[in-house]
Design an enzyme around this catalytic site. Structure first.
Site, PDB file in Angstrom:
ATOM      1  N   ARG A 103      -4.788  39.210   4.525  1.00  0.00           N
ATOM      2  CA  ARG A 103      -5.134  37.961   3.856  1.00  0.00           C
ATOM      3  C   ARG A 103      -6.629  37.966   3.590  1.00  0.00           C
ATOM      4  O   ARG A 103      -7.422  38.385   4.443  1.00  0.00           O
ATOM      5  CB  ARG A 103      -4.759  36.742   4.707  1.00  0.00           C
ATOM      6  CG  ARG A 103      -3.277  36.396   4.701  1.00  0.00           C
ATOM      7  CD  ARG A 103      -2.787  35.892   3.329  1.00  0.00           C
ATOM      8  NE  ARG A 103      -1.373  35.553   3.317  1.00  0.00           N
ATOM      9  CZ  ARG A 103      -0.388  36.392   2.968  1.00  0.00           C
ATOM     10  NH1 ARG A 103      -0.652  37.635   2.591  1.00  0.00           N
ATOM     11  NH2 ARG A 103       0.866  35.975   2.971  1.00  0.00           N
TER      12      ARG A 103
ATOM     13  N   GLU B 205      -7.662  33.344  -4.099  1.00  0.00           N
ATOM     14  CA  GLU B 205      -6.823  33.942  -5.147  1.00  0.00           C
ATOM     15  C   GLU B 205      -6.368  32.872  -6.138  1.00  0.00           C
ATOM     16  O   GLU B 205      -6.035  31.764  -5.709  1.00  0.00           O
ATOM     17  CB  GLU B 205      -5.594  34.605  -4.503  1.00  0.00           C
ATOM     18  CG  GLU B 205      -5.973  35.794  -3.665  1.00  0.00           C
ATOM     19  CD  GLU B 205      -4.770  36.472  -3.022  1.00  0.00           C
ATOM     20  OE1 GLU B 205      -3.625  36.213  -3.441  1.00  0.00           O
ATOM     21  OE2 GLU B 205      -4.982  37.278  -2.115  1.00  0.00           O
TER      22      GLU B 205
ATOM     23  N   HIS C 212      -3.104  41.563  -5.258  1.00  0.00           N
ATOM     24  CA  HIS C 212      -2.085  41.201  -4.254  1.00  0.00           C
ATOM     25  C   HIS C 212      -0.730  41.859  -4.562  1.00  0.00           C
ATOM     26  O   HIS C 212       0.265  41.175  -4.832  1.00  0.00           O
ATOM     27  CB  HIS C 212      -1.947  39.676  -4.155  1.00  0.00           C
ATOM     28  CG  HIS C 212      -1.424  39.214  -2.827  1.00  0.00           C
ATOM     29  ND1 HIS C 212      -1.785  38.018  -2.247  1.00  0.00           N
ATOM     30  CD2 HIS C 212      -0.554  39.786  -1.951  1.00  0.00           C
ATOM     31  CE1 HIS C 212      -1.163  37.881  -1.087  1.00  0.00           C
ATOM     32  NE2 HIS C 212      -0.408  38.943  -0.897  1.00  0.00           N
TER      33      HIS C 212
HETATM   34  C1  DGY Z   1       3.320  38.664   2.336  1.00  0.00           C
HETATM   35  O1  DGY Z   1       4.498  38.947   2.450  1.00  0.00           O
HETATM   36  O2  DGY Z   1       2.716  37.985   3.174  1.00  0.00           O
HETATM   37  C2  DGY Z   1       2.642  39.149   1.098  1.00  0.00           C
HETATM   38  O3  DGY Z   1       1.255  39.098   1.206  1.00  0.00           O
HETATM   39  C3  DGY Z   1       3.107  38.355  -0.108  1.00  0.00           C
HETATM   40  O4  DGY Z   1       2.607  37.079  -0.018  1.00  0.00           O
END
Ligand code: DGY
Length: 306
Positions: free
Chosen positions: A225, A254, A272
């Protein structure tokens, strides 16, 4: 896949471009018992309170920092995520980023597309090898371990830190991967990859101080993240060449990416994508749907969040 849901419930499917607005989400959820959402949907207290009949929020993601889980719990709403099914896909992608940043693939492609390639040259865009070096993993859960499992193929040794080894005194050896404190991992690793969820404890875990501890020759990778890394501090470290480079799949705000990062050559930026294969995204969606079906049938969910 949706037919499974249609068989048990009336489905209200959002088909808009981009994420649904909070206002529209609140309106559409007001009479619903279940919500299937993705990580760009902020399922906060206000959204949860707008849905008095809600029984389950099924996130199509392993991370669930977009959901106010404590409030959901207090309202008796089950929250589920999609662990395991994306582990291998994210681990593969992480290695894609490691190879791409250390071998300067994006820089090379930019140069070629600009028309600046003058032909083969002995010292053109020289990269760094991985063999014999240390991969440091911040987080040693499912995805961290899957990334570690691929390291022998590239001749790297693995070190990791996780909440349970936050205290250096607690560090122990764990098979081929060596547990160590975050500080030691930062100082000794050649490639550092982030695999922790975003929580109050991990927000800006990688800040100016942490970046200053890294080797000048080291690379930082983030598929977890964005907010685990202080993006402004990272841009500063890259500008000052305090580290050799970074490869990012995730960002603090984002889809915005800091303008400083966008101007730098020594950072690879992708939108992402880590779990983004047709196979994995289908399996994630299927698992979320199965969680809804279980809860609506009065059974325990398959993958509730811890
Ligand atoms: C997750 O599965 O957490 C990915 O980052 C998609 O949001």
């Amino acid at each position: 896949m949706l037919s499974k849901l249609h068989a048990v419930a009336a489905v209200d499917l959002y088909r808009g471009e981009g994420p649904i607005s909070q206002e529209e989400l609140r309106a559409r959820i007001s009479d619903k018992e279940a919500l299937v959402c993705v990580s760009t949907d902020a399922i906060d207290r206000i959204v949860l309170d707008a849905a008095p009949q809600l029984k389950v929020v099924a996130n199509v993601a392993v991370g669930y920092d977009n959901i106010d889980v404590a409030h959901a719990r207090s309202r008796g709403v089950v929250v589920t995520n999609t662990p395991d099914v994306l582990t291998e896909s994210v681990a593969d992608f992480t290695w894609g980023l490691i190879l791409a940043i250390t071998r300067r693939l994006a820089e090379g492609e930019r140069l070629l597309r600009r028309g600046d390639w003058k032909g083969w040259a002995f010292d053109l865009l020289l990269g760094s090898e991985l063999r014999g070096k240390q991969l440091g993993l911040i987080g040693h859960g499912r995805i961290g371990r899957a990334v570690a499992a691929r390291a022998p193929a590239f001749g790297m040794r693995v070190a990791y830190t996780s909440q349970s080894v936050a205290d250096a005194a607690a560090a122990t050896d764990d098979g081929p991967a060596r547990a160590m404190s975050l500080d030691r991992l930062l100082i000794t690793s050649d490639v550092i990859s982030v695999h922790v969820p975003l929580t109050p404890a991990t927000r800006h875990l990688i800040d100016k101080r942490a970046l200053a501890r890294m080797k000048r020759s080291a690379f930082l990778i983030n598929t977890a993240r964005g907010s685990v890394i202080d993006e402004a501090a990272l841009a500063w470290a890259l500008q000052q060449h305090l580290i050799a480079g970074a490869a990012l799949d995730v960002y603090e705000h984002e889809p915005a990416v800091s303008s400083e990062l966008l101007q730098l050559e020594n950072v690879l930026l992708v939108p992402h994508l880590a779990s983004g294969t047709t196979e994995t995204r289908s399996t994630m969606a299927e698992l979320a749907i199965d969680n809804v079906i279980e809860v609506l049938a009065g059974r325990p969910p398959l993958t509730p969040v811890a």
